[in-house]
Design a protein around this motif. Structure first.
Motif, PDB file in Angstrom:
ATOM      1  N   GLU A  72       2.232   2.321  -3.133  1.00  0.00           N
ATOM      2  CA  GLU A  72       0.852   2.668  -4.134  1.00  0.00           C
ATOM      3  C   GLU A  72       0.665   4.064  -3.609  1.00  0.00           C
ATOM      4  OE1 GLU A  72      -2.159  -0.111  -3.809  1.00  0.00           O
ATOM      5  OE2 GLU A  72      -0.835  -1.935  -4.584  1.00  0.00           O
ATOM      6  N   ASN A  73       0.827   4.454  -2.567  1.00  0.00           N
ATOM      7  CA  ASN A  73       0.669   5.449  -1.799  1.00  0.00           C
ATOM      8  C   ASN A  73       2.176   5.929  -1.164  1.00  0.00           C
ATOM      9  OD1 ASN A  73      -0.887   8.194  -1.312  1.00  0.00           O
ATOM     10  ND2 ASN A  73      -2.772   7.043  -0.944  1.00  0.00           N
ATOM     11  N   LYS A  98       0.907  -0.731  -0.023  1.00  0.00           N
ATOM     12  CA  LYS A  98       0.430  -0.255  -0.117  1.00  0.00           C
ATOM     13  C   LYS A  98       1.252   1.024   0.086  1.00  0.00           C
ATOM     14  CE  LYS A  98      -3.535   2.150   2.343  1.00  0.00           C
ATOM     15  NZ  LYS A  98      -5.157   2.464   1.659  1.00  0.00           N
TER      16      LYS A  98
END
Length: 488
Positions: free
Chosen positions: A86-87, A83
């Motif tokens: 991704e961000n 996660k």
């Protein structure tokens, strides 16, 4: 002239009596002092062993029965790192939602070792460099490797709650992702709750004010930092024990009352890294702890006063020390010294048959190893009470040492001896069945019997032959009695 000689003789006798009694009192005092000091240390050792055994049992249970927690934490951590890839903007993460989804709290630790984001909002802003320097060093080492780490047992500072923590650095090493899993509601913790044993020890020994388990940062397991934080003096003693691995004692105050603080090192066999080393803190009233020793000193002073004032009452004054010298402190039965003298005296009773019982508890060592010395002591007391209750007036019971008891039964027959042996075995079996934990260990009583004068006329022969008979009883399957026979 005769009067003067008589007076001188009486004075000489009195002086000799005083000197003799004083010498005996001094010898008795030092013997009791040494005995009490030894027993006091034995009690403290038993307390320490009980706490360490309790911790060890819990950690072992966690290792053997809770492997899934570490696996889940690693799985969730790797998911959070994906996660992050991704961000990487944690401001956009829903930490409360993640907490509900994972069932674990999430903490983000930056390169300065400060918690910048967390589902546990009380910890946001926590600076490990200020509160936990040892953990800071470990975090830097773990960050450098980039591997996954987990600790078995640690504390949540704000609440005192027991938790399992895991750590893993992000691929860019800018952050550490930490997860925490509550142990307080864990079934393993409920089954092996060492805090319950601490409460039992406090109830059993009135001289103990409190007992704490301290992690490597000096935080008290089960208590928040608002409830319990080490003072500077306590922290120095704690650090000394942690570095030297040797016990440390200081005199300080507990809730305004003078107390002694004892720190003992504990190294986990099952945990590693930060959570491996802990310190056990016992806070106690030294005056109450040494009450028996103080009482002995007081008795010694009283003895001296009475000796010089009233020689005739000396025998009364030393009655208690004599009793202690010939009786076992745990069970109240006569001890080995009393037994040796009794066997010597029995030689004068010609023409009488005397049964000599050796009673041994089968698998007693397992009780101490598995359930702890406290349970072993309770069992010995109850067994002694059974023996004391069952033996007739013509018998005498002794605790010879450890889990071994001796019964001497005067003016008896073989049948009467057999009947008594079976009663003792039956009663002990009933006692064991009342305690499932002890019953599961296979505890029972085996008895070997020899007779005076049939099997010998001295304590060595009687002891040896009863021991042979006892061995035979154990060979037959334990939990029974056997009478010495020549072919053995």
């Amino acid at each position: 002239m005769k009067y003067n000689l008589r007076v001188k003789l009486i004075v000489s006798i009195v002086i000799l009596a005083i000197m003799s009694c004083t010498f005996l009192a001094i010898v008795s005092f030092f013997q009791l002092k040494k005995q009490t000091e030894t027993e006091n240390e034995f009690v403290f050792k038993r307390i320490e062993d009980t706490i360490k055994d309790s911790l060890k049992s819990y950690e072992k249970a966690i290792l053997l029965l809770d492997d899934n927690s570490a696996e889940k934490m690693k799985e969730y951590t790797e998911m959070l790192i994906e996660k992050y890839n991704e961000n990487p903007n944690f401001d956009e993460w829903d930490f409360q939602g993640l907490n509900q989804a994972l069932g674990m709290h999430i903490y983000i630790i930056n390169t300065e070792n400060v918690i910048t984001h967390s589902s546990f909002e009380q910890d946001i802003g926590l600076d490990f460099t200020k509160c936990c320097k040892k953990l800071t060093t470990l975090l830097n080492e773990r960050r450098a490797t980039g591997e996954f780490y987990h600790d078995a047992l640690d504390i949540e500072q704000q609440t005192g709650e027991l938790k399992k923590y895991s750590y893993m650095a992000t691929p860019d090493k800018k952050y550490m992702i930490e997860l925490s899993y509550s142990l307080n509601e864990n079934n393993i913790f409920k089954a092996f709750n060492f805090f319950n044993h601490i409460q039992e020890l406090k109830g059993l020994y009135p001289f103990i004010y409190d007992i704490h388990i301290l992690n490597i940062g000096g935080l008290t397991l089960g208590k928040s930092t608002n409830e319990r934080r080490l003072t500077e003096k306590e922290k120095e003693a704690f650090d000394r024990t942690l570095s030297s691995k040797q016990p440390t004692e200081i005199d300080y105050y507990w809730n305004g009352t003078p107390a002694t603080f004892r720190y003992m090192f504990y190294e986990s066999e099952f945990d590693r890294d930060f959570a491996q080393n802990k310190v056990i803190e016992i806070i106690y009233d030294e005056k109450l702890w040494n009450a028996n020793l103080h009482q002995i000193k007081k008795m010694f002073v009283i003895q001296l006063i009475i000796i010089f004032s009233f020689v005739l009452v000396l025998s009364f004054v030393i009655a208690r020390p004599m009793y202690l010298a010939y009786h076992d402190r745990l069970t109240g039965l006569a001890n080995r010294s009393a037994f040796d003298e009794f066997i010597t005296a029995i030689k004068t009773k010609k023409g009488k048959k005397t049964a000599f019982f050796m009673i041994d508890l089968d698998h007693f060592k397992e009780v101490n190893d598995v359930l702890g010395h406290q349970s072993g002591d309770v069992l010995l007391k109850k067994v002694a009470q059974i023996i004391r209750t069952l033996i007739p007036k013509n018998g005498e019971a002794y605790r010879y040492g450890g889990d071994e008891f001796i019964v001497v039964l005067n003016s008896t027959t073989t049948e009467e001896a057999k009947e008594l042996a079976q009663k003792i075995i039956t009663e002990i079996n009933q006692l064991v069945k009342q305690n499932t934990d002890i019953d599961n260990l296979g505890v029972s009583a085996s008895i070997g019997i020899s007779f005076y004068p049939d099997d010998g006329d001295n304590k060595y022969l009687l002891y040896k032959k009863a021991d042979v008979a006892l061995y035979t009883a154990k060979e037959k399957g334990k939990g029974q009695y056997s009478i010495f026979e020549t072919e053995y």
